[in-house]
Design a protein around this motif. Structure first.
Motif, PDB file in Angstrom:
ATOM      1  N   UNK A 241      -8.322  -2.111  -3.890  1.00  0.00           N
ATOM      2  CA  UNK A 241      -7.517  -1.653  -5.015  1.00  0.00           C
ATOM      3  C   UNK A 241      -6.844  -0.336  -4.648  1.00  0.00           C
ATOM      4  N   UNK A 242      -5.681  -0.128  -5.184  1.00  0.00           N
ATOM      5  CA  UNK A 242      -4.980   1.125  -4.931  1.00  0.00           C
ATOM      6  C   UNK A 242      -3.820   1.280  -5.891  1.00  0.00           C
ATOM      7  N   UNK A 243      -2.990   2.277  -5.618  1.00  0.00           N
ATOM      8  CA  UNK A 243      -1.813   2.543  -6.448  1.00  0.00           C
ATOM      9  C   UNK A 243      -0.630   2.822  -5.538  1.00  0.00           C
ATOM     10  N   UNK A 244       0.558   2.483  -6.006  1.00  0.00           N
ATOM     11  CA  UNK A 244       1.792   2.831  -5.319  1.00  0.00           C
ATOM     12  C   UNK A 244       2.245   4.208  -5.804  1.00  0.00           C
TER      13      UNK A 244
ATOM     14  N   UNK B 138       0.322  15.840  11.330  1.00  0.00           N
ATOM     15  CA  UNK B 138       1.197  16.992  11.502  1.00  0.00           C
ATOM     16  C   UNK B 138       2.237  17.149  10.411  1.00  0.00           C
ATOM     17  N   UNK B 139       2.370  16.159   9.554  1.00  0.00           N
ATOM     18  CA  UNK B 139       3.343  16.227   8.459  1.00  0.00           C
ATOM     19  C   UNK B 139       2.603  16.452   7.138  1.00  0.00           C
ATOM     20  N   UNK B 140       3.074  17.406   6.354  1.00  0.00           N
ATOM     21  CA  UNK B 140       2.457  17.687   5.056  1.00  0.00           C
ATOM     22  C   UNK B 140       3.268  16.994   3.969  1.00  0.00           C
ATOM     23  N   UNK B 141       2.814  15.808   3.600  1.00  0.00           N
ATOM     24  CA  UNK B 141       3.509  15.034   2.575  1.00  0.00           C
ATOM     25  C   UNK B 141       2.900  15.299   1.205  1.00  0.00           C
ATOM     26  N   UNK B 142       3.734  15.195   0.199  1.00  0.00           N
ATOM     27  CA  UNK B 142       3.271  15.285  -1.187  1.00  0.00           C
ATOM     28  C   UNK B 142       3.439  13.917  -1.828  1.00  0.00           C
ATOM     29  N   UNK B 143       2.542  13.599  -2.764  1.00  0.00           N
ATOM     30  CA  UNK B 143       2.541  12.282  -3.406  1.00  0.00           C
ATOM     31  C   UNK B 143       2.542  12.443  -4.923  1.00  0.00           C
TER      32      UNK B 143
ATOM     33  N   UNK C  88      -8.010  -5.063   4.750  1.00  0.00           N
ATOM     34  CA  UNK C  88      -9.136  -4.154   4.503  1.00  0.00           C
ATOM     35  C   UNK C  88     -10.390  -4.951   4.130  1.00  0.00           C
ATOM     36  N   UNK C  89     -11.496  -4.584   4.758  1.00  0.00           N
ATOM     37  CA  UNK C  89     -12.769  -5.236   4.469  1.00  0.00           C
ATOM     38  C   UNK C  89     -13.109  -6.369   5.419  1.00  0.00           C
ATOM     39  N   UNK C  90     -12.196  -6.676   6.338  1.00  0.00           N
ATOM     40  CA  UNK C  90     -12.410  -7.814   7.238  1.00  0.00           C
ATOM     41  C   UNK C  90     -12.444  -7.413   8.711  1.00  0.00           C
TER      42      UNK C  90
ATOM     43  N   UNK D  59      -1.471   8.068   0.356  1.00  0.00           N
ATOM     44  CA  UNK D  59      -2.027   8.978   1.362  1.00  0.00           C
ATOM     45  C   UNK D  59      -3.017   8.270   2.286  1.00  0.00           C
ATOM     46  N   UNK D  60      -3.355   7.019   1.984  1.00  0.00           N
ATOM     47  CA  UNK D  60      -4.258   6.259   2.856  1.00  0.00           C
ATOM     48  C   UNK D  60      -3.495   5.381   3.850  1.00  0.00           C
ATOM     49  N   UNK D  61      -2.192   5.340   3.766  1.00  0.00           N
ATOM     50  CA  UNK D  61      -1.389   4.481   4.643  1.00  0.00           C
ATOM     51  C   UNK D  61      -0.870   5.251   5.852  1.00  0.00           C
ATOM     52  N   UNK D  62      -0.798   4.574   6.997  1.00  0.00           N
ATOM     53  CA  UNK D  62      -0.142   5.086   8.216  1.00  0.00           C
ATOM     54  C   UNK D  62      -0.583   6.503   8.561  1.00  0.00           C
ATOM     55  N   UNK D  63      -1.867   6.760   8.521  1.00  0.00           N
ATOM     56  CA  UNK D  63      -2.362   8.113   8.733  1.00  0.00           C
ATOM     57  C   UNK D  63      -2.011   8.650  10.114  1.00  0.00           C
ATOM     58  N   UNK D  64      -2.061   7.797  11.127  1.00  0.00           N
ATOM     59  CA  UNK D  64      -1.756   8.259  12.480  1.00  0.00           C
ATOM     60  C   UNK D  64      -0.310   8.722  12.597  1.00  0.00           C
ATOM     61  N   UNK D  65       0.616   8.016  11.933  1.00  0.00           N
ATOM     62  CA  UNK D  65       2.023   8.388  11.992  1.00  0.00           C
ATOM     63  C   UNK D  65       2.316   9.667  11.211  1.00  0.00           C
TER      64      UNK D  65
END
Length: 273
Positions: free
Chosen positions: A206-209, A99-104, A141-143, A90-96
């Motif tokens: 750090x994150x998760x797929x 308007x879309x309600x995705x579930x993860x 991230x972070x740079x 849910x942190x990836x490609x937020x701009x794209x």
């Protein structure tokens, strides 16, 4: 009449369990071993494939994999060309996704993205990092603050192989990528174990797929139960593919033979041998 008769036959077949649920998972056409890759026959393989196949085997659901270029995968999900996208967050490609309600789904596997450097550079302050290699499409991230201030210059590559080559030739001071994938490439494909090492002192994320969907939220609830109920088997797959190798230890990014050697030495010291 013929159409009605055909529909009746299909309904009867499905009611007797001849027809199984069938879904398409959109996956990346990317060499991202040990997480996933495409073999010479064009088949999706690796840790992710085994997890999804295990889910299919335990639930009777039919899953197929649509292999696509990375930049086409999210549009395919949003357009309904595929039922699911993997990997996603849910942190990836937020701009794209506006308007879309995705579930993860729940997190399937954890990862760390960070900078790999030559061993002699490990531990140097961030001020010494002037040139950073990246694969196209990646965000370091972070740079960003240092990049915006022109304190870090970015060098983009088409793939992992080209990026690692830049760092090994010292055309850059480091390479930003998934630590496990980059280490796997150096150890098993490039046959240069230890040539670049993860520097945990530099910014890393750090994150998760996750598995994502636009239309099948209830399916993800079943998938989440599967992740909980089959924890031991999934843990065995993680160990088999080493996808979370040493993510929470001082050995992160180190080739496995060296980890084993250091652990044996520590055990020997602890026993007074």
């Amino acid at each position: 009449m013929k159409y009605s008769h055909a529909c009746s036959l299909l309904a009867l077949a499905c009611s007797t369990s001849v027809c199984a649920e069938s879904y398409v998972i959109g996956v990346e056409r990317l060499d991202f071993a040990p997480h996933y890759s495409i073999d010479k026959q064009g088949q999706y393989q690796g840790f992710a494939r085994e997890v999804f196949d295990l889910f299919a085997a335990t639930t009777g659901v039919e899953l197929s994999y649509k292999i696509m270029p990375v930049d086409q995968l999210l549009p395919a999900l949003l357009d309904g060309a595929v039922d699911f996208k993997y990997p996603d967050s849910d942190t990836w490609s937020k701009e794209q996704k506006v308007g879309a309600t995705l579930s993860y789904s729940r997190g399937i596997v954890d990862y760390v993205d960070g900078v790999l450097v030559a061993p002699q550079r490990q531990g140097q302050p961030i001020d010494q990092l002037k040139r950073l290699a990246l694969v196209n499409g990646w965000t370091p991230w972070g740079y960003q603050e240092r990049i915006d201030a022109k304190q870090i210059q970015l060098s983009y590559s088409d793939d992992l192989r080209q990026m690692i080559r830049l760092a090994l030739k010292k055309d850059t001071d480091g390479a930003y990528f998934n630590v496990v994938v980059a280490t796997h490439y150096l150890d098993n494909i490039r046959a240069r174990p230890g040539a670049l090492v993860f520097d945990a002192n530099l910014p890393h994320s750090r994150g998760s797929f996750h598995l994502s969907t636009l239309k099948h939220a209830q399916f993800l609830q079943r998938f989440d139960r599967f992740l909980i109920e089959q924890q031991s088997q999934i843990a065995a797959l993680k160990d088999k593919y080493q996808v979370e190798a040493n993510l929470d230890s001082q050995y992160m990014g180190m080739e496995q033979w060296k980890v084993d050697s250091l652990k044996r030495r520590q055990q020997k010291d602890a026993s007074g041998g």
